[in-house]
Design an enzyme around this catalytic site. Sequence first.
Site, PDB file in Angstrom:
ATOM      1  N   GLU A   1       0.846  -1.199   0.000  1.00 13.93           N
ATOM      2  CA  GLU A   1       0.000   0.000   0.000  1.00 13.93           C
ATOM      3  C   GLU A   1       0.877   1.242   0.000  1.00 13.93           C
ATOM      4  OE1 GLU A   1      -2.133  -0.258   3.659  1.00 13.93           O
ATOM      5  OE2 GLU A   1      -3.053  -2.176   3.141  1.00 13.93           O
TER       6      GLU A   1
ATOM      7  N   ASP B   1       1.221  10.185   4.176  1.00 12.03           N
ATOM      8  CA  ASP B   1       1.945  11.041   5.120  1.00 12.03           C
ATOM      9  C   ASP B   1       0.967  11.971   5.834  1.00 12.03           C
ATOM     10  OD1 ASP B   1       4.084  11.931   6.471  1.00 12.03           O
ATOM     11  OD2 ASP B   1       4.915  13.156   4.859  1.00 12.03           O
TER      12      ASP B   1
ATOM     13  N   LYS C   1      10.763   3.369   2.865  1.00 13.85           N
ATOM     14  CA  LYS C   1      10.771   4.823   2.669  1.00 13.85           C
ATOM     15  C   LYS C   1      11.453   5.179   1.358  1.00 13.85           C
ATOM     16  CE  LYS C   1      10.211   7.063   6.571  1.00 13.85           C
ATOM     17  NZ  LYS C   1       9.426   8.100   6.977  1.00 13.85           N
TER      18      LYS C   1
ATOM     19  N   CYS D   1      28.165  40.712  14.997  1.00 10.76           N
ATOM     20  CA  CYS D   1      26.800  40.335  14.637  1.00 10.76           C
ATOM     21  C   CYS D   1      26.325  41.154  13.430  1.00 10.76           C
ATOM     22  CB  CYS D   1      25.884  40.578  15.833  1.00 10.76           C
ATOM     23  SG  CYS D   1      24.144  40.409  15.452  1.00 10.76           S
TER      24      CYS D   1
HETATM   25  S1  IVH Z   1      -0.346   0.077   8.756  1.00 11.05           S
HETATM   26  C1  IVH Z   1       1.404  -1.198  13.132  1.00 11.05           C
HETATM   27  N1  IVH Z   1      -0.630   1.278   6.498  1.00 11.05           N
HETATM   28  O1  IVH Z   1       2.601   5.099   9.073  1.00 11.05           O
HETATM   29  C2  IVH Z   1       1.081  -0.054  12.320  1.00 11.05           C
HETATM   30  N2  IVH Z   1       0.247   2.533   8.304  1.00 11.05           N
HETATM   31  O2  IVH Z   1       4.787   4.008  11.608  1.00 11.05           O
HETATM   32  C3  IVH Z   1       0.261  -0.491  11.162  1.00 11.05           C
HETATM   33  N3  IVH Z   1       0.702   4.872   7.753  1.00 11.05           N
HETATM   34  O3  IVH Z   1       1.684   4.756  12.421  1.00 11.05           O
HETATM   35  C4  IVH Z   1       0.041   0.654  10.323  1.00 11.05           C
HETATM   36  N4  IVH Z   1       0.057   4.775   5.674  1.00 11.05           N
HETATM   37  O4  IVH Z   1       0.144   6.140  10.940  1.00 11.05           O
HETATM   38  C5  IVH Z   1      -0.232   1.394   7.766  1.00 11.05           C
HETATM   39  N5  IVH Z   1      -1.007   2.201   4.435  1.00 11.05           N
HETATM   40  C6  IVH Z   1      -0.612   2.331   5.677  1.00 11.05           C
HETATM   41  C7  IVH Z   1      -0.119   3.540   6.198  1.00 11.05           C
HETATM   42  C8  IVH Z   1       0.307   3.606   7.520  1.00 11.05           C
HETATM   43  C9  IVH Z   1       0.535   5.545   6.619  1.00 11.05           C
HETATM   44  C10 IVH Z   1       1.269   5.444   8.998  1.00 11.05           C
HETATM   45  C11 IVH Z   1       0.634   4.995  10.285  1.00 11.05           C
HETATM   46  C12 IVH Z   1       1.766   4.408  11.081  1.00 11.05           C
HETATM   47  C13 IVH Z   1       2.958   4.990  10.410  1.00 11.05           C
HETATM   48  C14 IVH Z   1       4.191   4.127  10.439  1.00 11.05           C
END
Ligand code: IVH
Length: 648
Positions: free
Chosen positions: A111, A115, A314, A408
């Site tokens: 997925e 952000d 990332k 400065c």
């Molecule tokens: S799954 C155990 N899927 O990215 C956490 N997180 O640390 C499972 N985020 O805290 C999260 N897109 O806020 C998941 N497609 C996505 C996401 C996603 C953004 C965020 C989420 C998480 C952070 C990563």
Amino acid sequence: MDVRKRILNLREEIRYHDRKYYAENNPVISDYEYDKLMEELKKLESEHPEYVTPDSPTQRVSGQPVEGFSSVKHKIPMLSLDNTYSSKELLDFDKRVKKFLGGGNPDYVVELKIDGLGVALVYENGVLVRGATRGDGSTGDDITSNIRTIKSVPLKLDLSPKTMPLANCEVRGEVYMTKKGFDVLNKERAKKKESLFANPRNAAAGSLRQLDAKVVSKRNLDIFLYTLSYTKSGEYKTHTQCLNAMKKVALRVNQHIKIFSNIEDVIMYCNSWENKKEELDYETDGMVIKANSLEQQKRLGSTIKNPRWAVAYKFPPKRVTTKIIDIRVQVGRTGALTPVAVLVPVRLSGSTISRATLHNEDEIKRKDIRIGDTVFIEKAGEVIPEVIKPVKEKRTGKEKIFIMLKKCPVCNSDVVRPEGEAASRCVGLSCPAQIKNLLHHFASRHAMNIDGLGPAVIDQLVNQQIVKDVSDLYNLKIDTIANLERLGEKSAQNLLDEIQESKKNEFSRLLFGLGIRHVGRHMAKLLSENFSSVDELMHAKNEEIEKIEGIGGVVAESIVLFFRDEKNREIIEKLGKNGLNMESKIKKLNVLLGKRFVFTGMLKNTQGLRQNQLLRNWGEVSHHLSAEMLILLLQEKSRVQSMRRQKN
Ligand code: IVH
């Protein structure tokens, strides 16, 4: 038709159109028609308040600002993802997963990593009852009223017999702001001279933190849900089945989701998004890879922080090259000097970059960055671009080495760089770049305690150039203050009285108030116990200050450098002329420590030398000592000291 029935029908209809519009991006009626439905519903509800329920589409914006957010304990902890940055790390993740599962070929779902801000939504009997932030993972803020303003969050789920397991569920997702929404918001804020948000994520976070849901409703927030974190039923076997069910009940799920049966394809797919992501109207900072089988997810479990069944990949930061035209020095509010590279403007991740911070002198030396260099610039998720390194092959020999300024650039006071510190600083007590901060500190409770000198007054005094340094405070006239905006005659007089009163403050408060680096309250007290006046401290050498127990070389150097500045000395002199207390009484008493005195007669005129202080400072008290005698003793002591100083 029965009013109640009409209301229910309208709600159903509006919910259907919300879903078409927000979740499916496929509206079937015009905005005008939609507004008409909403208007009718609002009218009927206002005529029949007994039929208003919290899940009605009219109830998205609560009129009342809430007091503050209450805390919510998450049923299941909200973990975060482990980050990977290369194909190699993804291969390692795959190996770990397979090893843990004891072989087999897990399917992976990939997925987009949105952000924004992670949130958890709870539905009971199909109705949204709570929205919470992630917080520290176990406890978050209850932001239900703000979540309700997000139009793509259904207040009531579109349940069918097949999706009944979702009637009572918790789903998690990301609240975000579109790039366009962010631009519009910042433009509006710029017009109103309000501070700008650094990026869409900060804007979304700042908006969700608003206590007034009405403000939030204007911020155009959106949501993507990506996890079904709780249902009672064991109906769903895979993550993608959960997502499909979520979609069916109108929960907004991102469309770019793919399943792969091997990690090589996962890697290819992830890389394919590196450039494509720029085309999206929201920001992604990577991809998320999850084991699809819920049974496998359960077996893999999690560490304290991260699930073992998922990982984030990332995107590498964007890099471009450009040329450094100049390196200028900026003075921050606390006096720190920051070198900033002035660049030939260049496009990077959607914005034009013409400046980049170089942090400090050492950083420039370490990276060997010179004026005239062609350099790599990067934006790593952050909005502030960074100069990575010079392209040395492009050097012509005309590049110039940067040397930190000695004075400065704002106020021409001395620039110092205390040993062991990375930052160079301006020591100027009247530096316009720092003056607001300095005044704020000078007036603070533990310094001169001038309560009425708040930020709004300081802003006006400085902006209108009435106060250029702290000593100007003591020349303020009632008419000048009373003319300031939002300050009546009474508050003006109060402020003036407080300023007058502050003249009598203990010497240590003044020392603290001057904001000398490393001289906090405790240090100021120590100094006032060991120096009898500002004058004495101003003339003290490093070694003399360092001799005091509890004061080290760094502090001593900072004090000496502060008083070495010509302008600072002038300001101190002005403070003295204005009648501030520049002498230490504690020190005067301390010189008597360990001595034995005979008290003769009564202590008639204590002149501020409180008896308890005498008792505290004197080792042994036998009889009474006249105040006159005591003062004679003190004078003698200070005469000897000043002779000693002259000899030195
Ligand atoms: S799954 C155990 N899927 O990215 C956490 N997180 O640390 C499972 N985020 O805290 C999260 N897109 O806020 C998941 N497609 C996505 C996401 C996603 C953004 C965020 C989420 C998480 C952070 C990563």
